[in-house]
Scaffold this motif. Structure first.
Motif, PDB file in Angstrom:
ATOM      1  N   HIS A 237      21.290 -14.622 -35.050  1.00 59.07           N
ATOM      2  CA  HIS A 237      20.103 -15.941 -34.718  1.00 59.07           C
ATOM      3  C   HIS A 237      18.548 -14.131 -35.227  1.00 59.07           C
ATOM      4  CE1 HIS A 237      22.755 -18.096 -33.773  1.00 59.07           C
ATOM      5  NE2 HIS A 237      22.424 -19.110 -34.907  1.00 59.07           N
ATOM      6  N   GLN A 238      18.879 -13.333 -35.869  1.00 53.94           N
ATOM      7  CA  GLN A 238      16.949 -12.727 -35.622  1.00 53.94           C
ATOM      8  C   GLN A 238      17.643 -11.207 -36.101  1.00 53.94           C
ATOM      9  OE1 GLN A 238      14.232 -12.571 -33.034  1.00 53.94           O
ATOM     10  NE2 GLN A 238      13.700 -10.671 -32.581  1.00 53.94           N
ATOM     11  N   THR A 239      16.669 -11.309 -37.161  1.00 54.97           N
ATOM     12  CA  THR A 239      16.651  -9.561 -37.521  1.00 54.97           C
ATOM     13  C   THR A 239      15.020  -9.089 -37.315  1.00 54.97           C
ATOM     14  OG1 THR A 239      15.818 -10.509 -39.963  1.00 54.97           O
ATOM     15  CG2 THR A 239      18.869 -10.112 -39.207  1.00 54.97           C
ATOM     16  N   SER A 240      15.347  -7.633 -37.480  1.00 57.33           N
ATOM     17  CA  SER A 240      13.910  -7.078 -37.497  1.00 57.33           C
ATOM     18  C   SER A 240      13.446  -6.516 -38.926  1.00 57.33           C
ATOM     19  CB  SER A 240      13.691  -5.245 -36.469  1.00 57.33           C
ATOM     20  OG  SER A 240      14.947  -5.131 -37.966  1.00 57.33           O
ATOM     21  N   CYS A 241      11.983  -6.150 -38.056  1.00 56.00           N
ATOM     22  CA  CYS A 241      11.214  -6.267 -39.953  1.00 56.00           C
ATOM     23  C   CYS A 241      11.723  -5.547 -41.033  1.00 56.00           C
ATOM     24  CB  CYS A 241      10.331  -5.916 -39.170  1.00 56.00           C
ATOM     25  SG  CYS A 241       9.133  -6.224 -40.503  1.00 56.00           S
ATOM     26  N   PHE A 242      11.674  -6.128 -41.978  1.00 56.81           N
ATOM     27  CA  PHE A 242      12.017  -5.155 -43.505  1.00 56.81           C
ATOM     28  C   PHE A 242      10.886  -4.547 -43.712  1.00 56.81           C
ATOM     29  CE2 PHE A 242      15.239  -7.855 -42.999  1.00 56.81           C
ATOM     30  CZ  PHE A 242      16.794  -7.460 -42.877  1.00 56.81           C
ATOM     31  N   THR A 243      10.781  -2.719 -43.910  1.00 55.68           N
ATOM     32  CA  THR A 243      10.298  -2.356 -44.408  1.00 55.68           C
ATOM     33  C   THR A 243       9.945  -1.624 -45.478  1.00 55.68           C
ATOM     34  OG1 THR A 243      10.354   0.108 -43.328  1.00 55.68           O
ATOM     35  CG2 THR A 243       9.320  -2.046 -41.991  1.00 55.68           C
ATOM     36  N   LYS A 244       9.640  -0.861 -45.866  1.00 57.87           N
ATOM     37  CA  LYS A 244       9.043  -0.319 -47.538  1.00 57.87           C
ATOM     38  C   LYS A 244      10.372   0.765 -47.680  1.00 57.87           C
ATOM     39  CE  LYS A 244       5.638   3.090 -48.060  1.00 57.87           C
ATOM     40  NZ  LYS A 244       4.143   3.078 -48.536  1.00 57.87           N
ATOM     41  N   LYS A 336      16.010  -0.544 -60.159  1.00 56.31           N
ATOM     42  CA  LYS A 336      16.938   0.025 -59.061  1.00 56.31           C
ATOM     43  C   LYS A 336      17.174  -1.157 -57.176  1.00 56.31           C
ATOM     44  CE  LYS A 336      16.611   5.308 -60.967  1.00 56.31           C
ATOM     45  NZ  LYS A 336      15.923   6.271 -61.034  1.00 56.31           N
ATOM     46  N   ILE A 337      17.618  -0.423 -57.005  1.00 53.95           N
ATOM     47  CA  ILE A 337      18.035  -1.155 -55.801  1.00 53.95           C
ATOM     48  C   ILE A 337      17.223  -0.512 -54.499  1.00 53.95           C
ATOM     49  CG2 ILE A 337      19.310  -1.129 -52.931  1.00 53.95           C
ATOM     50  CD1 ILE A 337      22.012  -2.141 -55.274  1.00 53.95           C
ATOM     51  N   ILE A 338      17.031   0.556 -54.853  1.00 51.04           N
ATOM     52  CA  ILE A 338      15.330   1.305 -53.692  1.00 51.04           C
ATOM     53  C   ILE A 338      14.389   0.793 -53.965  1.00 51.04           C
ATOM     54  CG2 ILE A 338      15.564   3.480 -54.670  1.00 51.04           C
ATOM     55  CD1 ILE A 338      15.333   3.482 -51.092  1.00 51.04           C
ATOM     56  N   GLN A 339      14.233   0.943 -55.209  1.00 47.40           N
ATOM     57  CA  GLN A 339      13.109   0.118 -56.025  1.00 47.40           C
ATOM     58  C   GLN A 339      13.106  -1.463 -55.067  1.00 47.40           C
ATOM     59  OE1 GLN A 339      13.166   1.390 -60.215  1.00 47.40           O
ATOM     60  NE2 GLN A 339      11.616   2.271 -59.708  1.00 47.40           N
ATOM     61  N   LYS A 340      14.019  -2.176 -55.408  1.00 44.38           N
ATOM     62  CA  LYS A 340      13.482  -3.552 -54.643  1.00 44.38           C
ATOM     63  C   LYS A 340      13.005  -3.591 -53.370  1.00 44.38           C
ATOM     64  CE  LYS A 340      17.016  -5.647 -58.411  1.00 44.38           C
ATOM     65  NZ  LYS A 340      18.463  -6.027 -58.530  1.00 44.38           N
ATOM     66  N   HIS A 341      13.827  -3.046 -52.967  1.00 48.43           N
ATOM     67  CA  HIS A 341      13.883  -2.441 -51.338  1.00 48.43           C
ATOM     68  C   HIS A 341      12.151  -1.954 -51.085  1.00 48.43           C
ATOM     69  CE1 HIS A 341      17.933  -3.581 -49.347  1.00 48.43           C
ATOM     70  NE2 HIS A 341      18.187  -2.682 -50.086  1.00 48.43           N
ATOM     71  N   ARG A 342      12.331  -1.550 -51.747  1.00 44.98           N
ATOM     72  CA  ARG A 342      10.486  -1.187 -51.500  1.00 44.98           C
ATOM     73  C   ARG A 342       9.325  -1.969 -51.351  1.00 44.98           C
ATOM     74  NH1 ARG A 342       6.487   3.740 -51.470  1.00 44.98           N
ATOM     75  NH2 ARG A 342       9.183   4.661 -50.973  1.00 44.98           N
ATOM     76  N   LEU A 343       9.430  -2.711 -52.824  1.00 48.97           N
ATOM     77  CA  LEU A 343       8.725  -4.145 -53.179  1.00 48.97           C
ATOM     78  C   LEU A 343       9.077  -5.481 -52.557  1.00 48.97           C
ATOM     79  CD1 LEU A 343      10.094  -3.893 -56.927  1.00 48.97           C
ATOM     80  CD2 LEU A 343       7.275  -3.218 -56.193  1.00 48.97           C
ATOM     81  N   LEU A 344      10.195  -5.851 -52.224  1.00 46.81           N
ATOM     82  CA  LEU A 344      10.406  -6.626 -50.679  1.00 46.81           C
ATOM     83  C   LEU A 344       9.610  -6.647 -49.347  1.00 46.81           C
ATOM     84  CD1 LEU A 344      14.063  -7.538 -52.075  1.00 46.81           C
ATOM     85  CD2 LEU A 344      11.972  -8.884 -51.956  1.00 46.81           C
ATOM     86  N   GLY A 345       9.789  -4.853 -49.316  1.00 46.71           N
ATOM     87  CA  GLY A 345       9.012  -3.954 -47.582  1.00 46.71           C
ATOM     88  C   GLY A 345       7.670  -3.960 -47.399  1.00 46.71           C
ATOM     89  N   ASN A 346       7.010  -4.626 -48.628  1.00 46.89           N
ATOM     90  CA  ASN A 346       6.014  -4.386 -48.947  1.00 46.89           C
ATOM     91  C   ASN A 346       5.217  -5.992 -49.159  1.00 46.89           C
ATOM     92  OD1 ASN A 346       5.135  -2.213 -49.058  1.00 46.89           O
ATOM     93  ND2 ASN A 346       5.690  -1.495 -51.068  1.00 46.89           N
ATOM     94  N   SER A 347       6.370  -6.552 -49.332  1.00 50.41           N
ATOM     95  CA  SER A 347       5.717  -8.224 -49.569  1.00 50.41           C
ATOM     96  C   SER A 347       5.921  -8.827 -48.092  1.00 50.41           C
ATOM     97  CB  SER A 347       6.721  -8.772 -50.526  1.00 50.41           C
ATOM     98  OG  SER A 347       6.530  -9.887 -51.231  1.00 50.41           O
ATOM     99  N   LEU A 348       5.996 -10.260 -48.364  1.00 52.01           N
ATOM    100  CA  LEU A 348       5.336 -11.260 -47.357  1.00 52.01           C
ATOM    101  C   LEU A 348       6.425 -12.368 -46.985  1.00 52.01           C
ATOM    102  CD1 LEU A 348       4.308 -13.629 -49.003  1.00 52.01           C
ATOM    103  CD2 LEU A 348       2.056 -11.852 -48.772  1.00 52.01           C
ATOM    104  N   ASN A 349       6.458 -12.990 -46.110  1.00 58.12           N
ATOM    105  CA  ASN A 349       7.370 -14.202 -46.269  1.00 58.12           C
ATOM    106  C   ASN A 349       7.196 -15.557 -46.390  1.00 58.12           C
ATOM    107  OD1 ASN A 349       9.006 -16.982 -44.308  1.00 58.12           O
ATOM    108  ND2 ASN A 349      10.097 -14.864 -44.145  1.00 58.12           N
ATOM    109  N   CYS A 350       7.496 -15.830 -47.914  1.00 55.56           N
ATOM    110  CA  CYS A 350       6.968 -16.988 -48.646  1.00 55.56           C
ATOM    111  C   CYS A 350       6.473 -18.382 -47.477  1.00 55.56           C
ATOM    112  CB  CYS A 350       7.303 -18.034 -49.471  1.00 55.56           C
ATOM    113  SG  CYS A 350       7.628 -16.137 -50.829  1.00 55.56           S
ATOM    114  N   TRP A 351       7.904 -19.025 -47.117  1.00 53.79           N
ATOM    115  CA  TRP A 351       7.663 -20.152 -45.740  1.00 53.79           C
ATOM    116  C   TRP A 351       6.182 -19.939 -44.823  1.00 53.79           C
ATOM    117  CZ3 TRP A 351      10.444 -24.366 -46.885  1.00 53.79           C
ATOM    118  CH2 TRP A 351      10.555 -25.460 -45.304  1.00 53.79           C
ATOM    119  N   VAL A 352       6.474 -18.759 -44.061  1.00 51.03           N
ATOM    120  CA  VAL A 352       5.454 -19.011 -43.493  1.00 51.03           C
ATOM    121  C   VAL A 352       3.825 -19.395 -44.049  1.00 51.03           C
ATOM    122  CG1 VAL A 352       3.345 -17.157 -41.912  1.00 51.03           C
ATOM    123  CG2 VAL A 352       6.768 -16.992 -41.889  1.00 51.03           C
ATOM    124  N   VAL A 353       3.583 -18.597 -45.044  1.00 51.96           N
ATOM    125  CA  VAL A 353       2.265 -18.816 -45.790  1.00 51.96           C
ATOM    126  C   VAL A 353       2.293 -19.774 -46.704  1.00 51.96           C
ATOM    127  CG1 VAL A 353       1.315 -17.723 -48.144  1.00 51.96           C
ATOM    128  CG2 VAL A 353       2.452 -16.571 -46.859  1.00 51.96           C
TER     129      VAL A 353
END
Length: 364
Positions: A237-244, A336-353
């Motif tokens: 029930h928990q994952t750690s913070c994903f970074t770029k 590319k997959i690595i680019q997707k991870h980078r973009l998501l790691g720089n992003s935010l949580n939409c539900w919290v916002v």
């Protein structure tokens, strides 16, 4: 309808959150210089962000949109150890500082301002400049440090948020920064709410569990003696913070790995990392990370189906539900997959916002 400008727009997390919150708002223009992020933004929303440098924007550039609201997610590097904590001396802080100086020069101020950044921003010179400017312009300010885990989402991503609304009448009080409270509980006031947190399995692409392309390479695991990786299971029930850096060779601090084999094993021999090779450790896919970040996505087979009754009070905090409002987050085929991870790691949580929008900002 509320008209917004989205600065440092990335892949549009602040824009998506408007839709998740059900706010009657539109983004008149987004601004970002990251070409890959802009490509994703245009693919999702159908409009291309401006790539003009934000620190070169003029009053005329901004006033042409008659915006009621500014949404900001400026670069976090000036406020992190990795960025050497240079704060306002970091060139990447200059665009935000420029916008702060532009505010009082506008003929009509935005009624709403929302900003997201990393922990440490709350003790920065940049934040001091921002809240002092907002205070002098008669904004009502609220600040907080919150993680999605507090909203019923199994991902830890502690972030700083600022919510500001223009007062209808000038305030007699001064010196906000001396009496400021950084809230660390959600909701801020009243009785604590215990949100139900779905298991990680509710976010997974089960058909991709054994996909070779997502397995953590053996060489990355075996070279890391005595490092305690964050390993989680579908039942967790928990994952750690994903970074770029997630999905690359930086596996020690960039996010959780998913155990897909020998699930009865819960005790790990960190001194002998080769023992981890039998666990089928893999990266979370970009789609799974996007779901954990609560981006609007098409319905998927394994998501939780529990729903809640709509609240009569529209500002009552909601139990998390996977958002499916449109437009969904979409990546062009050539990203590319690595680019997707980078973009998501720089992003935010939409539900919290979205919840901060609903419950604190757009409440007039």
């Amino acid at each position: 309808m509320i008209t917004c400008l989205e600065f440092f727009s990335g892949i549009g997390g602040l824009h998506h959150a408007l839709n998740v919150a059900g706010i009657d708002a539109s983004v008149a223009k987004a601004f970002d210089m990251n070409e890959v992020a802009n490509k994703v933004y245009q693919h999702t929303f159908g409009s291309a962000p401006s790539n003009k440098a934000i620190d070169r924007l003029t009053v005329k550039d901004i006033e042409r949109y008659n915006a009621d609201c500014w949404l900001l997610s400026p670069p976090c590097q000036p406020y992190t150890r990795g960025g050497k904590l240079q704060d306002s001396e970091d060139q990447r802080a200059k665009p935000l500082l420029h916008l702060i100086t532009l505010l009082p020069k506008l003929s009509i101020l935005p009624r709403y301002i929302f900003l997201e950044n990393v922990k440490n921003f709350e003790c920065s010179q940049s934040r001091e400049a921002l809240v002092n400017q907002l205070d002098s312009l008669d904004y009502y300010i609220q600040e907080c440090l919150l993680s999605p885990t507090q909203f019923g989402i199994p991902n830890h991503r502690l972030r700083y948020y600022l919510i500001a609304r223009r007062r209808d009448t000038p305030s007699d009080s001064e010196g906000y920064i001396e009496r400021a409270i950084i809230h660390e509980c959600w909701p801020f006031d009243g009785e604590r709410i215990e949100f139900k947190t779905p298991s990680i399995s509710a976010f997974l692409d089960l058909e991709e569990t054994d996909a070779e392309q997502h397995l953590v390479p053996e060489k990355y695991l075996t070279k890391s003696n005595n490092f305690r990786f964050d390993i989680t299971k579908p039942s967790g029930h928990q994952t750690s913070c994903f970074t770029k850096a997630y999905g690359s060779h930086h596996i020690q601090t960039s996010g959780s790995m998913l155990q897909t084999k020998n699930l009865e094993v819960s005790s790990y021999d960190w001194a002998h990392p080769e023992s981890l090779l039998s666990l089928g450790l893999r990266y979370f896919t970009p789609t799974e990370v996007a779901r954990l970040h609560a981006f609007p996505m098409p319905p998927w087979k394994n998501e939780t189906t529990d729903t809640q009754e709509p609240s009569v009070n529209s500002i009552t905090p909601r139990q998390y539900e996977a958002p499916h409002c449109t437009p969904h987050l979409k990546f062009p085929d050539d990203i590319k997959i690595i680019q997707k991870h980078r973009l998501l790691g720089n992003s935010l949580n939409c539900w919290v916002v979205a919840e901060l929008y609903r419950c604190l900002m757009f409440i007039d």
